[in-house]
Write a protein that holds these residues in place. Structure first.
Motif, short mmCIF file in Angstrom:
data_model
loop_
_atom_site.label_atom_id
_atom_site.label_comp_id
_atom_site.label_asym_id
_atom_site.label_seq_id
_atom_site.Cartn_x
_atom_site.Cartn_y
_atom_site.Cartn_z
N PRO A 115 4.03 -1.80 67.20
CA PRO A 115 2.74 -1.10 67.35
C PRO A 115 2.71 -0.11 68.51
CG PRO A 115 2.58 -3.33 68.22
CD PRO A 115 3.93 -3.23 67.55
N LEU A 116 3.69 -0.17 69.42
CA LEU A 116 3.72 0.69 70.60
C LEU A 116 5.07 1.39 70.72
CD1 LEU A 116 2.23 -1.70 73.34
CD2 LEU A 116 0.99 0.03 72.02
N SER A 117 5.07 2.51 71.46
CA SER A 117 6.32 3.15 71.88
C SER A 117 6.20 3.48 73.37
CB SER A 117 6.58 4.44 71.10
OG SER A 117 7.21 4.20 69.87
N ARG A 170 -1.29 -13.72 79.30
CA ARG A 170 -0.36 -13.27 78.27
C ARG A 170 -1.09 -12.94 76.98
NH1 ARG A 170 4.44 -17.82 79.05
NH2 ARG A 170 5.51 -16.77 80.79
N GLU A 171 -1.99 -13.83 76.58
CA GLU A 171 -2.65 -13.65 75.29
C GLU A 171 -3.50 -12.39 75.28
OE1 GLU A 171 -1.55 -17.78 76.09
OE2 GLU A 171 -2.83 -16.37 77.20
N SER A 172 -4.27 -12.17 76.35
CA SER A 172 -5.17 -11.02 76.38
C SER A 172 -4.40 -9.70 76.45
CB SER A 172 -6.13 -11.14 77.57
OG SER A 172 -7.02 -10.06 77.60
N ILE A 173 -3.39 -9.63 77.30
CA ILE A 173 -2.61 -8.40 77.43
C ILE A 173 -1.83 -8.12 76.14
CG2 ILE A 173 -0.74 -7.26 78.68
CD1 ILE A 173 -1.63 -8.86 81.17
N PHE A 174 -1.23 -9.15 75.58
CA PHE A 174 -0.47 -8.98 74.33
C PHE A 174 -1.39 -8.49 73.22
CE2 PHE A 174 1.45 -10.22 70.35
CZ PHE A 174 2.81 -10.03 70.54
N ASP A 175 -2.58 -9.08 73.11
CA ASP A 175 -3.51 -8.67 72.06
C ASP A 175 -3.96 -7.22 72.26
OD1 ASP A 175 -3.23 -11.20 71.07
OD2 ASP A 175 -5.19 -11.93 71.74
N ALA A 176 -4.13 -6.80 73.51
CA ALA A 176 -4.47 -5.40 73.78
C ALA A 176 -3.33 -4.48 73.35
CB ALA A 176 -4.79 -5.20 75.25
N MET A 177 -2.09 -4.90 73.59
CA MET A 177 -0.94 -4.12 73.12
C MET A 177 -0.93 -4.05 71.60
SD MET A 177 2.18 -5.40 75.56
CE MET A 177 2.23 -5.08 77.32
N ARG A 178 -1.22 -5.17 70.96
CA ARG A 178 -1.21 -5.20 69.50
C ARG A 178 -2.27 -4.25 68.92
NH1 ARG A 178 2.26 -6.38 65.76
NH2 ARG A 178 2.85 -8.37 66.67
#
Length: 626
Positions: A283-285, A417-425
């Motif tokens: 989802p990111l680059s 971890r969960e919040s930052i990862f979900d923001a990345m997603r």
């Protein structure tokens, strides 16, 4: 007459040779006197989200290239540095970042992970310490032999005694270090690694991050397969087993045009299933890092006066060659994506963006005035970086064109971890070339002109729109509005301008791009005849490596409606915030050594947001690739 070194390993008292650096510039690291990480207060849950800064691309001595280049730091060192503590550089002087990060990830190369460190081979460094070679001797004895060892090193795990055990031990230490250093609410670590596919030396690398503590027994390696689809197979299997993950491509700028091409790895045509898989897994680059930027290139965006920023396009192989720009840069990929959406009804390039460093020093060298390089033998001191105290052949003097970059900015509800990862997603992220510029970017319908001035602006912006990384629904006849505001990094330059970059596809399926200056500092306005914007100016003093914030603004904002909108045209929009000119790391280095600086003397640092997409109603591919 200065003590000088004119040839490898030979010290002569001759004028006109390269002077040895002053060792007092690099005080030897003393662990008993090292600066400790500051105590940080935990941040509470915030539905309007916190801006968190991180680096999710850090290498330690478990990476083959880092170890061979002299690095001995371990994951605990990397996290200590990210938290604001002082650690030892490979050349044994102390390094630290001026402000702690909020999150980090050690992503050592999965290929032969920890094998060279486990072997402790008899490499040239064993003769004398790296500090002696870099600082006290000047030019490095046996430098070329060392570099050839690094370039040609290709261990076969089955042939290296203890190789498999070393790999397993290194992976377990990476996991254990991430767990030890995770402080929910204060500092977040991610377990991860780098999958380093290099077909014909073209960079197709991906950093893999895990959302939690459930991770595989071993990382996936490009020695198993160099095809990204095989990596996705593995990641999808792991997610089915409860190991949530994502992969982040990086350095498209040196991918030979393969990172964002119109074909798959094996040359076959893409289809909707491929596009959906790519965006689900990637989802990111990463678009800013030490080895150059991957936002855009002057050859791809000739009408963009800010496209020529920290461009690095050299592929290192048996013969040095330039990387093909087409297919190697994010904006070009976003344009290709909307073209494919128009013609094929799917979009494989609907990704968000971040920055990170790709440091190999167990650190994050993002500060221009505090830069300590990427690979010690190539850029471990100011003299080496500027070619003053080490006489490497031109082929290996690539570090002069590397940059002090970048950082990942994430809008997350909590520092976990969960919040930052979900923001990345969900792609609510942006990339910085280093400075911590605050940027918010929303797109919606009928935003009031005073939205940014209202206390409830976040709630209002989301009520009829989406944040960066989101997608606007089809329109009837109204043009979308975009709200963007930015605040300068208090320790960096003022802001020059905010731009919105638009890409759209016409009725023939051809994409186009246009740059709109939506907020300008110092009361500047466009020339009504030429449409040009006066330059902000430049206060940089090259001799002293200094500047003043007497130009530019502390903050800028705009509510902008697309004047050229057509509801039948699929489009993307992203914001770019540009600082006033400030000294480049090489200018700071030159001032430290009393030398003339190299070009460019100054740069305009920046932040680039993830895009907001508009999908035209008549295109049946709406939503595919999300």
């Amino acid at each position: 007459m200065k003590l000088a070194i004119c040839s490898v390993g030979v010290v002569l008292l001759l004028a006109g040779c390269s002077p040895v650096e002053d060792p007092t510039l690099y005080p030897k690291y003393d662990p008993d006197k090292a600066v400790q990480p500051p105590v940080k207060a935990a941040v509470a849950e915030n539905p309007d989200r916190h801006l968190l800064w991180g680096d999710v691309h850090i290498h330690t001595s478990f990476s083959t290239d880092a170890y061979v280049m002299g690095v001995r730091g371990l994951p605990d060192d990397a996290y200590r540095f990210a938290k604001g503590g002082e650690i030892a550089h490979a050349a044994e002087y102390g390094i630290r970042i001026s402000r702690p990060l909020d999150f980090a990830a050690v992503t050592d190369h999965s290929e032969f992970l920890g094998v060279v460190r486990g072997m402790q081979p008899d490499l040239p460094l064993s003769d004398r310490s790296l500090r002696t070679r870099l600082i006290e001797d000047g030019p490095i004895s046996n430098t070329l032999a060392w570099i050839r060892t690094m370039v040609g090193f290709d261990p076969k795990v089955g042939q290296v005694e203890g190789g498999k055990e070393s790999m397993a031990d290194a992976w377990q230490e990476i996991i254990a270090s991430a767990e030890r250093n995770y402080e929910p609410g204060t500092f977040t670590t991610f377990i991860g690694y780098e999958w380093s596919s290099m077909p014909d030396k073209n960079n197709l690398h991906r950093n893999v991050l895990y959302r939690g503590s459930m991770v595989p027994d071993a990382p996936f390696s490009s020695t198993i397969s160099q095809n990204p689809k095989d990596l996705w197979d593995e990641l999808e299997k792991q997610r089915e087993q409860g190991m949530d993950n994502l992969a982040i491509p990086h350095n498209g700028n040196v991918s030979g045009g393969l990172m964002y091409g119109d074909k798959t790895f094996d040359g076959s045509a893409m289809d909707a299933a491929y596009a959906e898989r790519r965006m689900r897994n990637e989802p990111l680059s990463e678009i800013f890092q030490v080895k150059g930027t991957s936002e855009t290139h002057p050859a791809l965006s000739p009408d963009d006066p800010f496209a020529d920023f920290e461009i690095f396009d050299t592929i290192l192989s048996a013969k040095i060659r330039k990387s093909e720009p087409k297919g190697g840069y994010a904006r070009d990929a976003l344009r290709l994506g909307i073209e494919m959406s128009h013609s094929e009804n799917f979009n494989p390039y609907k990704f968000g963006v971040i920055g990170s460093t790709d440091s190999h020093n167990a650190s994050s060298p993002v500060e221009e005035d505090n830069y300590h390089g990427k690979l010690p033998l190539l850029d471990g001191t100011a003299g080496i970086r500027l070619g003053k105290t080490i006489l490497l052949p031109e082929k290996y003097r690539i570090s002069r064109r590397w940059g002090a970059a970048g950082l990942a900015a994430v809008w997350a509800t909590a520092n976990t971890r969960e919040s930052i990862f979900d923001a990345m997603r969900r792609k609510e992220t942006y990339a910085s070339s280093g400075p911590r510029i605050v940027v918010r970017f929303f797109g919606g319908w009928n935003y009031p002109s005073d939205l940014i001035d209202r206390a409830e602006r976040i709630t209002l912006a989301e009520a009829s729109g989406v944040p960066m990384g989101g997608e606007l629904p089809p329109a009837t006849d109204a043009a979308p509005s975009f709200a963007v505001w930015a605040v300068k990094d208090p320790e960096s330059g003022n802001l020059d301008r905010i731009q919105i970059i638009k890409g759209w596809v016409d009725e023939q399926g051809q994409s186009h791009e246009r740059i709109y200056d939506v907020a300008l500092s110092d009361g500047r306005v466009k020339d009504p005849t030429s449409g040009r914007v006066p330059e902000v100016g430049n206060t940089v003093d090259a001799k002293t490596a200094s500047y003043t914030n007497t130009i530019g603004d502390v903050q800028l904002s705009a509510v902008w409606k697309d004047p050229d909108f057509r509801p039948e045209q699929t489009a993307f929009y992203y914001a770019r915030v540009i600082e006033i000119p400030t000294p480049r790391w090489s200018t700071y280095d030159a001032a430290k050594l009393g030398e003339e600086p190299m070009d460019p003397v100054s740069i305009q640092e920046r932040a680039v947001t993830s895009a907001i997409w508009y999908q035209a109603a008549e295109e049946p591919g709406e939503g595919v690739g999300n």
